[in-house]
Write a protein that holds these residues in place. Structure first.
Motif, PDB file in Angstrom:
ATOM      1  N   VAL A 157       0.807  -1.105  -0.060  1.00  0.00           N
ATOM      2  CA  VAL A 157      -0.122  -0.157  -0.011  1.00  0.00           C
ATOM      3  C   VAL A 157       0.902   1.139  -0.131  1.00  0.00           C
ATOM      4  CG1 VAL A 157      -1.620   1.412   1.370  1.00  0.00           C
ATOM      5  CG2 VAL A 157      -1.910  -1.063   1.237  1.00  0.00           C
ATOM      6  N   VAL A 158       1.985   1.206   0.954  1.00  0.00           N
ATOM      7  CA  VAL A 158       2.558   2.422   1.014  1.00  0.00           C
ATOM      8  C   VAL A 158       3.504   2.765  -0.250  1.00  0.00           C
ATOM      9  CG1 VAL A 158       4.419   3.494   2.119  1.00  0.00           C
ATOM     10  CG2 VAL A 158       2.821   2.319   3.482  1.00  0.00           C
ATOM     11  N   TYR A 159       4.267   1.720  -0.707  1.00  0.00           N
ATOM     12  CA  TYR A 159       5.186   1.797  -1.996  1.00  0.00           C
ATOM     13  C   TYR A 159       4.441   2.273  -3.084  1.00  0.00           C
ATOM     14  CZ  TYR A 159       9.124  -0.087   0.646  1.00  0.00           C
ATOM     15  OH  TYR A 159      10.284  -0.296   1.540  1.00  0.00           O
ATOM     16  N   ALA A 201       7.766  -2.375  -4.377  1.00  0.00           N
ATOM     17  CA  ALA A 201       6.410  -3.046  -3.518  1.00  0.00           C
ATOM     18  C   ALA A 201       6.875  -4.424  -3.590  1.00  0.00           C
ATOM     19  CB  ALA A 201       5.475  -2.476  -4.396  1.00  0.00           C
ATOM     20  N   PRO A 202       6.291  -5.113  -2.636  1.00  0.00           N
ATOM     21  CA  PRO A 202       6.330  -6.592  -2.919  1.00  0.00           C
ATOM     22  C   PRO A 202       5.659  -7.294  -3.978  1.00  0.00           C
ATOM     23  CG  PRO A 202       6.173  -6.073  -0.553  1.00  0.00           C
ATOM     24  CD  PRO A 202       5.925  -4.748  -1.345  1.00  0.00           C
ATOM     25  N   TYR A 239       7.946  -6.598  -7.021  1.00  0.00           N
ATOM     26  CA  TYR A 239       9.055  -7.166  -6.765  1.00  0.00           C
ATOM     27  C   TYR A 239       8.721  -8.721  -6.938  1.00  0.00           C
ATOM     28  CZ  TYR A 239      13.698  -8.505  -4.186  1.00  0.00           C
ATOM     29  OH  TYR A 239      14.878  -8.923  -4.115  1.00  0.00           O
ATOM     30  N   ARG A 240       7.725  -9.559  -6.843  1.00  0.00           N
ATOM     31  CA  ARG A 240       7.575 -10.713  -6.950  1.00  0.00           C
ATOM     32  C   ARG A 240       7.491 -10.953  -8.536  1.00  0.00           C
ATOM     33  NH1 ARG A 240       8.077 -13.058  -2.241  1.00  0.00           N
ATOM     34  NH2 ARG A 240       7.339 -12.192  -0.398  1.00  0.00           N
ATOM     35  N   MET A 241       6.552  -9.836  -9.063  1.00  0.00           N
ATOM     36  CA  MET A 241       6.284  -9.968 -10.328  1.00  0.00           C
ATOM     37  C   MET A 241       7.328  -9.871 -11.439  1.00  0.00           C
ATOM     38  SD  MET A 241       3.555  -7.472 -12.448  1.00  0.00           S
ATOM     39  CE  MET A 241       2.405  -8.027 -11.578  1.00  0.00           C
ATOM     40  N   PRO A 245      14.190 -18.774  -3.137  1.00  0.00           N
ATOM     41  CA  PRO A 245      13.319 -17.650  -3.034  1.00  0.00           C
ATOM     42  C   PRO A 245      14.137 -16.362  -2.168  1.00  0.00           C
ATOM     43  CG  PRO A 245      12.959 -19.188  -1.432  1.00  0.00           C
ATOM     44  CD  PRO A 245      13.940 -19.743  -2.340  1.00  0.00           C
ATOM     45  N   ALA A 246      13.454 -15.156  -2.726  1.00  0.00           N
ATOM     46  CA  ALA A 246      13.859 -13.861  -2.027  1.00  0.00           C
ATOM     47  C   ALA A 246      12.523 -13.104  -1.521  1.00  0.00           C
ATOM     48  CB  ALA A 246      14.604 -13.151  -3.078  1.00  0.00           C
ATOM     49  N   ASP A 247      12.954 -12.530  -0.263  1.00  0.00           N
ATOM     50  CA  ASP A 247      11.885 -11.948   0.343  1.00  0.00           C
ATOM     51  C   ASP A 247      12.387 -10.387   0.054  1.00  0.00           C
ATOM     52  OD1 ASP A 247      10.347 -10.206   2.028  1.00  0.00           O
ATOM     53  OD2 ASP A 247      10.411 -11.831   3.692  1.00  0.00           O
ATOM     54  N   PRO A 248      11.637  -9.655  -0.594  1.00  0.00           N
ATOM     55  CA  PRO A 248      11.923  -8.363  -0.957  1.00  0.00           C
ATOM     56  C   PRO A 248      12.313  -7.483   0.392  1.00  0.00           C
ATOM     57  CG  PRO A 248       9.486  -8.610  -1.137  1.00  0.00           C
ATOM     58  CD  PRO A 248      10.134  -9.812  -1.150  1.00  0.00           C
TER      59      PRO A 248
END
Length: 468
Positions: free
Chosen positions: A8-10, A54-55, A58-60, A134-137
């Motif tokens: 939401v914030v990003y 934004a997560p 980032y994942r996309m 996997p990577a966590d943003p």
């Protein structure tokens, strides 16, 4: 900050940056300057950074490239691009450096070379690292802190970001620009650099500890993203706050000038308007500066068109009414500066001139001569404040527009009407007295002629009697 909150914030910050970037692009089309170009590019880059950081974004991007943490590279390069541009921008703002063009060019060249070399090394280190899995943003920095190539990548990134933010902050503190609004914007701009540096302060210990296998400070590293977001918002205000404030003031001034425009343009000659949409131009949300300048020009043209109908009586009545207020010392009488009194005199003169013009038009229509009525004979009367410089016309017209409904103006116009009514009554009485005097003289002359005729007749009769 949780992942959903980060989305939401990003994304909200990205939207704000893109909106401001579009607004700056419109301004850039009208005023193509180096500083405005850098600001526009900065907002575009910032919007892209937050959209990718934004997560969800980032994942996309990770899915599209097949590397889960790939988005970290363009995000960090975009961050360095933003803050390197801001650092260069503050150097271009520095009046002391502008006075020494050779020094300015040398400093901009050296820093620009450093800001190009650092990303080049970062790209090489990132592409040679093993980013499988996997990577966590939000925790990329600490998740891959044990990779030597990522350590080089993050070390260069954080060092360059620290240099850019602290150098920009120091320069913002030493700049002494003209204009209070610009100084306030620059102070907020410098404050934003400290918040962004807070990201570096939170990230460095978390990365160092994670490199040794201890992830106790991973949460502190995630907290750094919050400082970065706050810094980005304050940066956006610092770069656009003064412009937004100016835009809001221009919108407010367009609305404030509307009554004066209705009086001297719509009520005098609609051909004075730039277009048929002039009466509604205050509703437009874009190109506000042009609309305001157009409105000022149209009003000045309308005032010139009214000048043949301007009388000296209203301005004199305003000053007389003001003197009576001052002499009475009324507690509720507002204190007026010289400029406010001049604006009231101008407003009274314009309202009176418009009324005289409309009355002349009605009289001409009744006589079957519709069109432009003949203005009163005599030399034209100058409006108060006609010698105002062009730079001060906006302020003067705003004061005049505000004074249109001033009770002092209403009192002065009422006094003028009373004075003119008394003058007309005196003129009618004088005409009647003149006519009566003329009639009396005519009667006296007739009686004298009769007496003369009677005397002559008597003399003739006496002569006839004597002849007989």
């Amino acid at each position: 900050m949780s992942e959903s909150a980060s989305n939401v914030v990003y994304l909200a910050i990205a939207l704000i940056d893109f909106v401001i970037a579009g607004w700056k692009c419109l301004a850039l089309l009208r005023d193509r300057t180096t500083t405005l170009s850098l600001i526009t590019v900065n907002f575009v880059a910032s919007g892209l950074v937050f959209a990718m950081a934004a997560p969800a974004g980032y994942r996309m991007l990770g899915q599209l490239t097949g590397v889960a943490g790939f988005a970290t590279l363009p995000v960090y390069l975009g961050i360095l691009t933003c803050f390197s541009l801001l650092h260069v921008l503050t150097m271009l703002w520095d009046p002391r450096l502008r006075q020494r063009p050779a020094v300015l060019r040398r400093r901009v060249t050296v820093w620009s070379a450093a800001y190009v070399a650092a990303p080049a090394v970062m790209v090489a280190a990132f592409c040679s690292a093993d980013l499988s899995g996997p990577a966590d943003p939000l925790t990329f920095n600490t998740d891959f802190a044990d990779e030597p190539e990522i350590q080089v990548f993050l070390g260069i990134f954080l060092a360059t970001l620290a240099c850019a933010t602290l150098s920009t902050y120091r320069r913002c503190r030493t700049l002494r620009p003209e204009g209070a609004r610009f100084r306030r914007a620059l102070r907020s701009f410098g404050t934003a650099m400290l918040f962004v540096f807070g990201y570096v302060v939170c990230s460095v210990p978390a990365i160092v500890l994670a490199a040794s296998g201890n992830h106790a400070l991973d949460t502190v590293g995630v907290l750094g993203s919050t400082f970065g977001s706050i810094g980005a918002l304050i940066t956006s205000y610092g770069l656009s706050g003064a412009a937004v404030g100016a835009w809001l003031r221009e919108r407010r001034d367009i609305r404030a000038l509307q009554p004066l425009w209705d009086l001297v343009v719509a009520g005098v000659d609609e051909e004075l308007a730039f277009s048929v949409d002039s009466a509604r131009s205050h509703r437009l949300a874009w190109n506000v500066g042009f609309n305001l300048h157009r409105r000022v020009i149209e009003i000045l043209d309308g005032m010139r068109a009214l000048r043949p109908w301007v009388s000296p009586l209203p301005a004199a009545a305003v000053h007389a009414a003001h003197e009576r207020e001052t002499a009475r010392g009324a507690a509720d009488a507002p204190g007026r500066s010289e400029r406010e009194l001049q604006a009231a005199a101008t407003a009274a003169a314009l309202r009176d001139a418009a009324q005289r013009l409309q009355a002349a038009r009605r009289a001409a229509t009744q006589r079957g001569h519709a069109g432009r009525p003949q203005p009163p004979a005599g030399p034209p009367v100058a409006l108060p404040g006609e010698d105002t410089p062009a730079s001060g016309e906006r302020g003067r017209l705003l004061r005049v527009a505000q004074a249109l409904t001033d009770p002092l103006v209403a009192t002065a116009l009422r006094d003028v009407r009373i004075q003119r009514s008394a003058d007309e009554t005196a003129d009618v009485a004088g005409t009647a007295e003149t006519d009566e005097g003329a009639a009396t003289d005519e009667a006296a002359a007739t009686g004298e002629a009769a007496r003369t005729a009677a005397t002559a007749g008597a003399a003739e009769a006496a002569e006839a009697a004597e002849r007989q």
